[in-house]
Design an enzyme around this catalytic site. Structure first.
Site, PDB file in Angstrom:
ATOM      1  N   HIS A 175      11.380  59.168 -27.177  1.00  0.00           N
ATOM      2  CA  HIS A 175       9.912  59.995 -27.231  1.00  0.00           C
ATOM      3  C   HIS A 175      10.245  61.477 -27.308  1.00  0.00           C
ATOM      4  O   HIS A 175      11.265  61.982 -27.575  1.00  0.00           O
ATOM      5  CB  HIS A 175       9.177  59.692 -25.754  1.00  0.00           C
ATOM      6  CG  HIS A 175      10.116  59.828 -24.809  1.00  0.00           C
ATOM      7  ND1 HIS A 175      10.258  60.771 -24.007  1.00  0.00           N
ATOM      8  CD2 HIS A 175      10.882  58.940 -24.196  1.00  0.00           C
ATOM      9  CE1 HIS A 175      11.050  60.907 -22.913  1.00  0.00           C
ATOM     10  NE2 HIS A 175      11.662  59.520 -22.998  1.00  0.00           N
ATOM     11  N   ASP A 222      15.223  61.985 -10.270  1.00  0.00           N
ATOM     12  CA  ASP A 222      15.304  63.368  -9.384  1.00  0.00           C
ATOM     13  C   ASP A 222      14.032  64.008  -9.785  1.00  0.00           C
ATOM     14  O   ASP A 222      13.285  64.406  -9.069  1.00  0.00           O
ATOM     15  CB  ASP A 222      16.614  64.111  -9.421  1.00  0.00           C
ATOM     16  CG  ASP A 222      17.110  64.036 -10.727  1.00  0.00           C
ATOM     17  OD1 ASP A 222      16.354  63.995 -11.703  1.00  0.00           O
ATOM     18  OD2 ASP A 222      18.619  64.255 -10.802  1.00  0.00           O
ATOM     19  N   ASN A 262      13.984  68.398 -20.452  1.00  0.00           N
ATOM     20  CA  ASN A 262      14.777  67.746 -19.290  1.00  0.00           C
ATOM     21  C   ASN A 262      16.109  68.841 -19.332  1.00  0.00           C
ATOM     22  O   ASN A 262      16.686  68.709 -18.275  1.00  0.00           O
ATOM     23  CB  ASN A 262      15.291  66.331 -19.656  1.00  0.00           C
ATOM     24  CG  ASN A 262      14.041  65.652 -19.360  1.00  0.00           C
ATOM     25  OD1 ASN A 262      13.107  65.736 -18.758  1.00  0.00           O
ATOM     26  ND2 ASN A 262      14.104  64.477 -20.146  1.00  0.00           N
ATOM     27  N   THR A 273      10.301  63.529 -19.970  1.00  0.00           N
ATOM     28  CA  THR A 273      10.111  63.114 -18.524  1.00  0.00           C
ATOM     29  C   THR A 273       9.825  64.550 -17.614  1.00  0.00           C
ATOM     30  O   THR A 273       8.944  64.440 -16.838  1.00  0.00           O
ATOM     31  CB  THR A 273      11.084  62.465 -17.913  1.00  0.00           C
ATOM     32  OG1 THR A 273      11.226  61.423 -18.535  1.00  0.00           O
ATOM     33  CG2 THR A 273      10.812  62.126 -16.368  1.00  0.00           C
TER      34      THR A 273
END
Length: 571
Positions: free
Chosen positions: A511, A162, A100, A79
């Site tokens: 993923h 966020d 991340n 992400t």
């Protein structure tokens, strides 16, 4: 003499006329809206086609331009890196967002992609609010829009996550807002503001998360009509805490009644103590389609309150990320009824947002793009049920395997500081103390990883710094590698294999790979000066920012490596 004076007067009178032509405003849309759908595989556009309405995804496809072969060109496909890549037009090798989470060698601890302990929360808890884009090393397309308009343009990011709001908005944004499950509110940090605008406070006071959680999650259509999905009760789906089976209806009022630790408090934040949870588990909304509805509500209110795209001669930008598709996908997998129902409901939320753009900004006055931050693998249980290749690896087990072998060969010591993003972070001071060569030890660890189940290959940081790949796994790793933050050895799993953090139990999906199920995402442009059409030419996500720069006639972001997509620019 009179003739000379007459000529001079005519020349002078001609100057203003010429000046008016030169000062004609640069043609730009009133508003740019970026829509990122978290964990959306490309094929979802067509898998659910017969169930979609006419005013959401189908409107974007029917009136806009679709790039049918858009891919990420790096790993890991997570992400944080995905959102950063979309808006910077750069791979992690340039923008620095390699995951991340990663290990910080300078501080000797792990860090989170938007963690910033130098800022304070605005409107929320410390754990949720100490966030900023400080790790982002390049400008975003929003930053460049602000620069091009002498900071008259407004750029705002919003998301349940966020990282889904902060990274798209960039360092120069007016604001970024994200959801705090501890108090059920959209919050920000002192990086952007000292206090929430009055309109945000009023929105939060409406208590919409509790309202959405006050009713059970029923399927939008009769359950028998979900023929694109697996059966409702299968062993590879995770259950909500408090449920015994992963089946409809999900009793959200009961499930959200007891306070539990929030999703955010479970994310890595070394040294932090989670705040006391709210009387109601308002964080539960993340794992339902209603978190997307809440996001759409907030986006529409942002358009109204900030007058985005409604100020004469000024182009603004709104970056919206729908995160709940990711939470649902992780829990239930790519073939679940819950996943299909989430997309059918998101289709309606998109229709609401597009309709509001028509109303507030004007038809054809907003330039919209839609894409995803990554795709998703099929659940391991699903693959095995249908005799298809795939499996899962335990991250802790992989780390422990490397640690045990190095201990056996070189003696006691904490040889592995961290195993993150399928990357081994070696204890470099220990290597120096033991007189071991870094490059040789990296290759030794790569050899250990290659013997483990599910590992296709392993490559060292030394190799990535001293070689170049224009295609294949090496290219993906090189583009995702930033030496100050990346690990010493990077592993690649076989197709269909995934990281299973609860190994040996493997539920839901994840993923992060360079295989096409994780890299292939939708890319749609719609609205201002976009003609209907589609292209099957291979393009990359980093091309989005470069294309927006050409639409807006501004400079590309500082680290941009993408190229403008000429087919959609033909207007």
């Amino acid at each position: 003499m009179k003739k000379i004076l007459a000529f001079s007067l005519a020349a002078l009178l001609a100057v203003p006329s010429f000046g008016q032509k030169v000062s004609k405003p640069v043609p730009r849309p009133k508003l740019v809206v970026g829509i990122v759908i978290d964990q959306m595989r490309y094929d979802y556009l067509y898998r659910y086609w017969s169930k979609l309405g006419n005013d959401g995804f189908k409107r974007l496809l029917g009136q806009g331009f679709s790039f049918e072969s858009c891919h990420y060109n790096y790993v890991p496909t997570y992400t944080g890196p995905g959102h950063a890549s979309i808006y910077t037009g750069a791979t992690p090798s340039a923008n620095g967002i390699i995951g991340n989470n990663w290990w910080e060698r300078e501080t000797g601890r792990g860090t989170y992609v938007t963690e910033d302990r130098t800022v304070q929360p605005v409107g929320g808890s410390v754990l949720a609010g100490q966030q900023s884009p400080r790790h982002l090393l390049t400008t975003t397309i929003g930053d460049e829009l602000r620069l091009a308009t002498n900071f008259q343009s407004k750029v705002i990011g919003l998301s349940m996550k966020d990282r889904g709001s902060i990274l798209p908005a960039g360092n120069g944004a007016n604001a970024a807002y994200w959801y705090d499950g501890e108090n059920g509110a959209f919050i920000s940090s002192t990086f952007y503001m000292k206090q929430l605008p009055e309109w945000v406070t009023k929105f939060n006071a409406q208590g919409r998360p509790a309202q959405y959680l006050s009713k059970p999650w029923e399927t939008l259509l009769p359950l028998a009509q979900y023929t694109e999905s697996s059966a409702d009760d299968v062993p590879w789906e995770s259950v909500f805490k408090g449920e015994t089976t992963p089946t409809f209806p999900h009793d959200l009022p009961r499930l959200s009644a007891a306070p539990v630790a929030s999703v955010k408090s479970l994310e890595k934040a070394a040294g932090e103590v989670s705040p006391q949870p709210a009387p109601q588990n308002l964080d539960l909304i993340r794992s339902t389609p209603f978190g997307n509805s809440l996001t759409a509500d907030f986006a529409i209110e942002t358009l109204r309150a900030e007058q985005l795209g409604q100020r004469a001669g000024i182009t603004d930008m709104l970056a919206v990320s729908f995160s709940c598709t990711d939470y649902v996908g992780h829990q239930f997998g790519a073939n679940a009824v819950e996943t299909e129902d989430t997309y059918l409901r998101l289709d309606r939320d998109l229709a609401r947002l597009l309709a509001d753009l028509d109303k507030t900004v004007g038809k054809g006055q907003a330039l919209v793009f839609l894409t995803a931050d990554h795709g998703a693998a099929h659940a391991v249980g699903f693959l095995q049920e249908h005799r298809l290749p795939g499996g899962g690896v335990g991250i802790a087990q992989m780390r422990d395997s490397v640690q045990r072998v190095l201990t056996r060969r070189h003696g006691l010591g904490a040889w592995v500081l961290d195993f993150e993003n399928l990357q081994v972070y070696l204890n470099r001071p220990l290597l120096a103390q033991k007189g071991l060569d870094l490059a040789k030890t990296q290759e030794e660890v790569a050899g250990i990883l290659r013997t483990l189940p599910g590992v296709a290959l392993a490559r060292t940081a030394s190799d990535l710094q001293n070689a170049h790949w224009s295609a294949g796994a090496g290219m993906f790793e090189e583009n995702g590698f930033y030496a100050p933050r990346s690990g010493d050895v990077l592993a690649v799993l076989l197709p269909g294999w995934l990281e299973a953090y609860s190994f040996p139990v493997i539920k839901g999906t994840t993923h992060g790979a360079s295989w096409q199920y994780d890299t292939h995402v939708p890319l749609l442009f719609w609205g201002w000066h976009v003609k209907h059409g589609e292209s099957t030419a291979p393009v990359h996500v980093v091309d989005i920012a470069a294309t927006l720069a050409r639409f807006l006639h501004i400079q590309e972001p500082s680290g941009c490596s993408g190229v403008p997509l000429a087919e959609v620019l033909k207007y």
